[in-house]
Design an enzyme around this catalytic site. Structure first.
Site, PDB file in Angstrom:
ATOM      1  N   HIS A  11     -31.718  86.709 -19.667  1.00 14.07           N
ATOM      2  CA  HIS A  11     -31.567  86.324 -21.070  1.00 14.07           C
ATOM      3  C   HIS A  11     -32.907  86.449 -21.803  1.00 14.07           C
ATOM      4  CE1 HIS A  11     -28.274  84.246 -18.887  1.00 14.07           C
ATOM      5  NE2 HIS A  11     -27.578  84.675 -19.932  1.00 14.07           N
ATOM      6  N   ASP A  50     -35.464  84.280 -18.227  1.00 11.08           N
ATOM      7  CA  ASP A  50     -35.094  83.970 -16.848  1.00 11.08           C
ATOM      8  C   ASP A  50     -34.804  85.236 -16.032  1.00 11.08           C
ATOM      9  OD1 ASP A  50     -32.765  84.832 -18.008  1.00 11.08           O
ATOM     10  OD2 ASP A  50     -31.628  82.979 -17.715  1.00 11.08           O
ATOM     11  N   SER A  62     -23.257  86.151 -23.632  1.00  9.99           N
ATOM     12  CA  SER A  62     -24.133  84.985 -23.810  1.00  9.99           C
ATOM     13  C   SER A  62     -25.381  85.319 -24.614  1.00  9.99           C
ATOM     14  CB  SER A  62     -24.539  84.416 -22.447  1.00  9.99           C
ATOM     15  OG  SER A  62     -25.226  85.382 -21.671  1.00  9.99           O
TER      16      SER A  62
END
Length: 256
Positions: free
Chosen positions: A209, A206, A18
């Site tokens: 990320h 967060d 991601s």
């Protein structure tokens, strides 16, 4: 069939999870690299959110499957580990009047450390078999994890904290060692972001990320490794001021 040579852009392929998939968002590190390489190279995002190195080595042949497809690949980044280092599994169980925590294997994302290392080496071998030599490959380690911030995200999803910064560090070290054994370059984010005791939390949005500063950090340090691999790439198609206005075909259809 056209008598003119098709214009083929070289490629930089960003392969990862991601953190790579999100890298084309506004101010993302992938977007920054693509901007630097405009008119010289296509930057291709092959980020797969939630994926680990085991799944990566399985899908890689579907992304780069023949020597011919690798002829115009200038570089490949391999950025896995943030999911591999997830804890094996934490389950909250109710026993009589109290809760207690137990570990339970969760095969979805966690990959054992040794397998992670072997998967990175296999990815390098797969790339080599497709014509992408090790000197065109850059490993990127997982970044550090800010546990308090990531724990809040986990709680919102109804689960306990599932990653530890110390574990991310072990996987980062394994990535660095694998790079040394494979002959690839490596960008050790876990170490660099915590160098000299700096506040690495500013690099994370967060706890896991990347924030805007984190994206800038990755872009800056990755460019230092990428630049030598793309420095000799020419500007594709003529600069507009160099186009012959009386005979644009002579400028725009030349086989260069």
């Amino acid at each position: 069939m056209s008598k003119y040579k098709t214009v083929i852009w070289p490629k930089v392929i960003l392969f990862g999870d991601s953190i790579t998939q999100f890298s084309f968002q506004a101010n993302g590190w992938g977007a920054e690299i693509a901007d630097k390489l405009a008119r010289k190279c296509d930057v291709v995002n092959r980020g797969l959110s939630g994926y680990n190195s085991r799944w990566a080595k399985i899908v890689l042949p579907r992304l780069i499957n023949s020597p011919n497809s690798a002829d115009n690949i200038a570089a490949v980044t391999v950025f896995f580990g943030a999911n591999d280092c997830a804890l094996e599994g934490l389950l909250t169980r109710l026993c009589a009047w109290r809760f207690f925590m137990t570990y339970d294997k969760n095969p979805q994302q966690h990959i054992p450390l040794q397998e992670y290392s072997e998967n990175l080496k296999e990815i390098t071998r797969l790339l080599a078999s497709a014509g992408v030599s090790a000197d065109r490959v850059i490993f990127i380690t997982p970044p550090p994890i800010h546990e308090p911030a990531w724990e809040k995200e986990c709680i919102l999803k109804g689960c306990p904290l599932n990653r530890h910064n110390s574990a991310a560090g072990q996987y980062a070290q394994a990535c660095v060692q694998a790079a040394s054994q494979c002959g690839t370059d490596v960008l050790d984010l876990w170490t660099l972001m915590q160098k000299d005791g700096q506040d690495y939390t500013v690099y994370l949005s967060d706890g896991l990320h990347l924030s805007q500063k984190g994206n800038q950090f990755v872009s800056q340090h990755l460019w230092e490794l990428l630049e030598s691999r793309v420095a000799d790439l020419p500007f594709i198609l003529p600069y507009w001021g160099d186009v012959d206005t009386k005979s644009p075909e002579s400028s725009l259809l030349c086989n260069q």
